[in-house]
Design an enzyme around this catalytic site. Structure first.
Site, PDB file in Angstrom:
ATOM      1  N   ASN A   9       0.858  -1.184   0.000  1.00  0.00           N
ATOM      2  CA  ASN A   9       0.000   0.000   0.000  1.00  0.00           C
ATOM      3  C   ASN A   9       0.897   1.238   0.000  1.00  0.00           C
ATOM      4  O   ASN A   9       1.512   1.556   1.016  1.00  0.00           O
ATOM      5  CB  ASN A   9      -0.884  -0.035   1.269  1.00  0.00           C
ATOM      6  CG  ASN A   9      -1.710   1.228   1.437  1.00  0.00           C
ATOM      7  OD1 ASN A   9      -1.834   2.029   0.516  1.00  0.00           O
ATOM      8  ND2 ASN A   9      -2.271   1.411   2.624  1.00  0.00           N
ATOM      9  N   LYS A  11       0.080   4.247  -0.111  1.00  0.00           N
ATOM     10  CA  LYS A  11      -0.553   5.410   0.524  1.00  0.00           C
ATOM     11  C   LYS A  11      -0.351   6.645  -0.362  1.00  0.00           C
ATOM     12  O   LYS A  11      -0.383   6.538  -1.576  1.00  0.00           O
ATOM     13  CB  LYS A  11      -0.010   5.624   1.932  1.00  0.00           C
ATOM     14  CG  LYS A  11      -0.048   4.347   2.773  1.00  0.00           C
ATOM     15  CD  LYS A  11       0.095   4.601   4.218  1.00  0.00           C
ATOM     16  CE  LYS A  11       0.189   3.280   4.954  1.00  0.00           C
ATOM     17  NZ  LYS A  11      -0.022   3.392   6.378  1.00  0.00           N
ATOM     18  N   HIS A  96      -9.540   0.599   4.849  1.00  0.00           N
ATOM     19  CA  HIS A  96      -8.263   0.799   5.543  1.00  0.00           C
ATOM     20  C   HIS A  96      -8.506   1.700   6.757  1.00  0.00           C
ATOM     21  O   HIS A  96      -9.337   2.612   6.701  1.00  0.00           O
ATOM     22  CB  HIS A  96      -7.251   1.441   4.583  1.00  0.00           C
ATOM     23  CG  HIS A  96      -5.866   1.460   5.149  1.00  0.00           C
ATOM     24  ND1 HIS A  96      -5.447   2.393   6.062  1.00  0.00           N
ATOM     25  CD2 HIS A  96      -4.812   0.620   4.968  1.00  0.00           C
ATOM     26  CE1 HIS A  96      -4.185   2.144   6.399  1.00  0.00           C
ATOM     27  NE2 HIS A  96      -3.784   1.065   5.740  1.00  0.00           N
ATOM     28  N   GLU A  98      -7.005   4.121   7.881  1.00  0.00           N
ATOM     29  CA  GLU A  98      -6.852   5.566   7.627  1.00  0.00           C
ATOM     30  C   GLU A  98      -8.092   6.130   6.927  1.00  0.00           C
ATOM     31  O   GLU A  98      -8.420   7.303   7.092  1.00  0.00           O
ATOM     32  CB  GLU A  98      -5.559   5.814   6.823  1.00  0.00           C
ATOM     33  CG  GLU A  98      -4.335   5.608   7.712  1.00  0.00           C
ATOM     34  CD  GLU A  98      -3.083   5.148   6.998  1.00  0.00           C
ATOM     35  OE1 GLU A  98      -3.010   5.253   5.768  1.00  0.00           O
ATOM     36  OE2 GLU A  98      -2.161   4.664   7.703  1.00  0.00           O
ATOM     37  N   GLU A 168      -5.359  -5.658  10.475  1.00  0.00           N
ATOM     38  CA  GLU A 168      -4.379  -4.603  10.722  1.00  0.00           C
ATOM     39  C   GLU A 168      -4.703  -3.897  12.037  1.00  0.00           C
ATOM     40  O   GLU A 168      -5.547  -2.979  12.065  1.00  0.00           O
ATOM     41  CB  GLU A 168      -4.430  -3.568   9.598  1.00  0.00           C
ATOM     42  CG  GLU A 168      -4.120  -4.114   8.230  1.00  0.00           C
ATOM     43  CD  GLU A 168      -3.564  -3.020   7.329  1.00  0.00           C
ATOM     44  OE1 GLU A 168      -2.418  -3.166   6.916  1.00  0.00           O
ATOM     45  OE2 GLU A 168      -4.263  -2.034   7.085  1.00  0.00           O
ATOM     46  N   GLY A 174       2.098   2.013  10.785  1.00  0.00           N
ATOM     47  CA  GLY A 174       2.967   3.182  10.641  1.00  0.00           C
ATOM     48  C   GLY A 174       3.637   3.598  11.934  1.00  0.00           C
ATOM     49  O   GLY A 174       4.213   4.681  12.026  1.00  0.00           O
ATOM     50  N   SER A 214       3.309  -2.384  10.280  1.00  0.00           N
ATOM     51  CA  SER A 214       4.766  -2.317  10.446  1.00  0.00           C
ATOM     52  C   SER A 214       5.469  -3.621  10.093  1.00  0.00           C
ATOM     53  O   SER A 214       6.416  -4.024  10.769  1.00  0.00           O
ATOM     54  CB  SER A 214       5.114  -1.869  11.872  1.00  0.00           C
ATOM     55  OG  SER A 214       4.566  -0.593  12.140  1.00  0.00           O
TER      56      SER A 214
END
Ligand code: PEP
Length: 259
Positions: A9, A11, A96, A98, A168, A174, A214
């Site tokens: 990904n 991003k 996701h 985010e 996740e 991150g 991560s």
């Protein structure tokens, strides 16, 4: 029995030029990745058409990072399945954390997007995962089970063959702080048994469940060695050819990794 899929990904990283140089270098390195590892790259929208052209005919799949639930219309800023398909996307990341956190996406919305994707031949990578507060409150299992039920609602057994779930934990994305292989395996096993309950053992046994949060070359073996971890959704470490290829090579050894 089930496919190992590693998706990167990107991003909101990489201009068109950066996309070109990454994919040129990446294509040169693919020979060291065993064919049975499914590889997907998910660049930002602006790079998808170029990536689609550069990857045409290769074994690397192309994915988007989000998609509208609608076919077309007055939805400023949105991108439809038709647009994604036209540039060669076969995958789309949905839900996701985010998107959930910064754009308020709900399980219901992710579910509608998944239905649209599946109806039109795109494979959704459906993201679920608990926040740090939820983990510390001991509600991980309930939260993740609720999300899985929500995003899968109404999806047919036939469609499930094309669904990928990505677990996740939000606190590991991150942050450099990854779940231990045991923590991740526990939730993956829970997701698989819930899918067996919602569908059946065969569908659950064939479902690819990725871990994300991560994932790096130095922790990939521990995570991918776990029985129910069938791949990874990689953020930061997919932006450099070296680290992404190292993770792909590790995935190629999945059957031999110590548990
Ligand atoms: C992600 O973007 O889904 C992700 C897991 O990011 P990172 O690997 O950087 O934690």
């Amino acid at each position: 029995m089930r496919s190992t899929i590693i998706a990167g990904n990107w991003k909101m990283y990489k201009t068109l030029e950066e996309t070109r140089s990454f994919l040129e270098a990446f294509s040169q390195r693919l020979r060291s990745v065993p064919r049975h590892v499914g590889v997907v790259v998910c660049p930002p929208y602006t790079s998808l058409a170029l990536a689609g052209e550069m990857l045409r005919g290769s074994s690397v799949g192309l994915g988007a990072q989000d998609m509208s639930e609608h076919d077309e219309g007055a939805y400023t800023g949105e991108v439809s399945w038709k647009m994604l398909a036209s540039v060669g996307c076969g995958y789309v990341i949905l839900g996701h954390s985010e998107r959930r956190q910064y754009h308020g996406e709900s399980d219901e919305q992710v579910n509608r997007k998944s239905t649209t994707a599946l109806d039109h031949g795109l494979r959704p990578i459906l993201c679920v995962g608990e926040t740090l507060e939820e983990r510390e409150a001991g509600t991980t299992a309930d939260v993740v089970a609720g999300q899985v039920r929500g995003v899968l609602r109404g999806l047919s057994a036939e469609s499930m063959a094309r669904v990928v779930i990505a677990y996740e934990p939000v606190w590991a994305i991150g942050t450099g702080r990854n779940a231990t292989p045991e923590q991740a395996q526990e939730v993956h096993a829970l997701i698989r048994s819930l899918v067996a309950e919602l569908y059946d053992e065969r569908i659950a046994g064939q479902l690819t469940i990725q871990y994300g949060g991560s994932v790096k070359p130095d922790n990939a073996a521990g995570l991918l060695g776990q029985e129910d971890i069938d791949g990874a959704l990689v953020g930061g470490a997919c932006l450099k050819v070296d680290s992404f290829v190292q993770i792909l090579e590790t995935a190629g050894k999945k059957g031999e990794l110590p548990q």
